[in-house]
Design a protein around this motif. Structure first.
Motif, mmCIF file in Angstrom:
data_model
loop_
_atom_site.group_PDB
_atom_site.id
_atom_site.type_symbol
_atom_site.label_atom_id
_atom_site.label_comp_id
_atom_site.label_asym_id
_atom_site.label_seq_id
_atom_site.Cartn_x
_atom_site.Cartn_y
_atom_site.Cartn_z
ATOM 1 N N HIS A 117 0.930 -1.045 0.043
ATOM 2 C CA HIS A 117 -0.031 -0.178 0.076
ATOM 3 C C HIS A 117 0.762 1.133 0.049
ATOM 4 N N LEU A 118 1.791 1.261 0.825
ATOM 5 C CA LEU A 118 2.811 2.338 1.006
ATOM 6 C C LEU A 118 3.456 2.726 -0.410
ATOM 7 N N SER A 119 3.822 1.713 -1.333
ATOM 8 C CA SER A 119 4.465 1.975 -2.514
ATOM 9 C C SER A 119 3.491 2.699 -3.423
ATOM 10 N N THR A 120 2.272 2.454 -3.236
ATOM 11 C CA THR A 120 1.307 2.981 -4.144
ATOM 12 C C THR A 120 0.433 4.314 -3.722
ATOM 13 N N CYS A 121 0.315 4.362 -2.342
ATOM 14 C CA CYS A 121 -0.261 5.644 -1.674
ATOM 15 C C CYS A 121 0.699 6.631 -1.227
ATOM 16 N N GLN A 122 0.710 7.773 -1.886
ATOM 17 C CA GLN A 122 1.408 8.942 -1.644
ATOM 18 C C GLN A 122 1.491 9.652 -0.071
ATOM 19 N N GLU A 123 0.038 9.599 -0.147
ATOM 20 C CA GLU A 123 -0.280 10.371 1.338
ATOM 21 C C GLU A 123 0.165 9.426 2.785
ATOM 22 N N CYS A 124 -0.275 8.082 2.558
ATOM 23 C CA CYS A 124 0.258 7.074 3.543
ATOM 24 C C CYS A 124 1.525 7.108 3.545
#
Lengths: 149, 191
Positions: free
Chosen positions: A32-39
């Protein structure tokens, strides 16, 4: 749906950083972190904040710590071995001392007063001799005027 | 000399043994106090008080007890008392520092000659936000978290120091981390 996923990731970030999650959960979060900039930004901020602890750990200690402790212990021993009527202890009795001095002053004043009762009576008598008698009320003004005529 | 021998010797008023006890444990005690106070000068003052208390109450110490547990307990209590006594002052300072509205003293100002002044300011702000967030945790959560993170103590050691069960420490740590994360996110949103 993505928002829901982000919220659920946010709740687990600190445990992810501390390595407390199962390998399955770890993998999901990493993905998820590799795809979501906000997170990913939030994760970096949290990690950076927690790194402060590592920087603050194990500060250099003062080599003179024992000397200072010894000095303070000597001060404690010195103050506890002072005589009972040390200045600090006298301060505790100050109110009682002041009251006693005032009481003593009053007692001495009364005693001196009782030593000279006659003088006091004479003063009273001398005052009564010089007492001004107002006789105007006994003599009417009209009568006074008539006599003058 | 083992800890037990040192304690025995201190009970017989052996100054040299007390000196050795201080030297063996001063790093540990200062580190505990600094974990709670986040100020090295205050931590050293409180560490002095810890050792003084050890010296003055050594006769009450049970020989079967662990010296390190005793040291930790006194250090934690003294640090928390210090925080409580300065609570108003500290909270006001932290809030002022975070909001950036305080008048900084010369000592507080970052080194302008440093190669990365922005980085220093950022680090200082980050440290203040973290310390404030930890300090506002519930008392037992704060103790467990600080002992684990700043002093690298295991949950078992923490349970001995706090006099609670191992599962209680696990629960305290879980809640501490959750609450700390929430508080930190709150600050990040304000930025």
């Amino acid at each position: 749906m993505q928002k829901m996923k982000c919220k659920s990731i946010h709740k687990k970030l600190i445990f992810f950083i501390d390595g407390e999650l199962s390998s399955n959960k770890n993998q999901k979060i990493e993905e998820h972190l590799s795809t979501c900039q906000e997170c990913s930004k939030l994760y970096q901020e949290l990690k950076s904040s927690l790194n402060v602890i590592e920087k603050e750990k194990n500060p250099k200690t003062n080599p003179y710590l024992y000397t200072r402790i010894k000095q303070r212990l000597d001060d404690i021993n010195e103050s506890s071995s002072k005589p009972i009527f040390a200045i600090q202890q006298i301060k505790l009795f100050q109110p009682a001392l002041v009251s006693f001095i005032i009481g003593l002053g009053i007692f001495i004043g009364i005693s001196i007063g009782n030593f000279y009762p006659l003088e006091n009576n004479n003063i009273a008598e001398s005052q009564s001799e010089q007492y001004y008698i107002n006789d105007l009320q006994q003599e009417h003004v009209e009568y006074f005027l008539l006599n003058n005529e | 000399m083992t800890d037990k021998d040192l304690i025995k010797a201190i009970k017989n008023n052996d100054q040299q043994a007390f000196k050795q006890l201080v030297e063996n444990n001063q790093q540990l005690v200062v580190n505990i106090c600094n974990g709670f106070l986040h100020n090295i000068a205050d931590a050293e003052d409180i560490a002095q008080e810890v050792f003084i208390e050890i010296f003055l109450s050594v006769n009450k110490f049970r020989e079967d007890a662990k010296l390190s547990t005793w040291l930790y307990r006194i250090a934690v209590n003294k640090s928390l008392n210090h925080i409580r006594n300065n609570k108003k002052h500290k909270i006001l300072n932290s809030i002022d520092n975070i909001s950036g509205s305080d008048k900084k003293t010369e000592n507080d100002l970052p080194d302008v000659n440093a190669s990365q002044p922005e980085k220093i300011i950022e680090d200082k702000e980050q440290s203040e936000i973290l310390n404030y967030s930890i300090n506002t945790l519930a008392k037992n959560q704060k103790i467990a978290f600080t002992l684990n993170k700043y002093d690298d103590l295991s949950y078992k050691q923490i349970s001995e120091i706090m006099g609670v069960s191992l599962s209680s420490v696990e629960s305290l740590m879980h809640r501490a981390k959750k609450n700390l994360q929430k508080k930190l996110f709150h600050f990040y949103q304000k930025k």
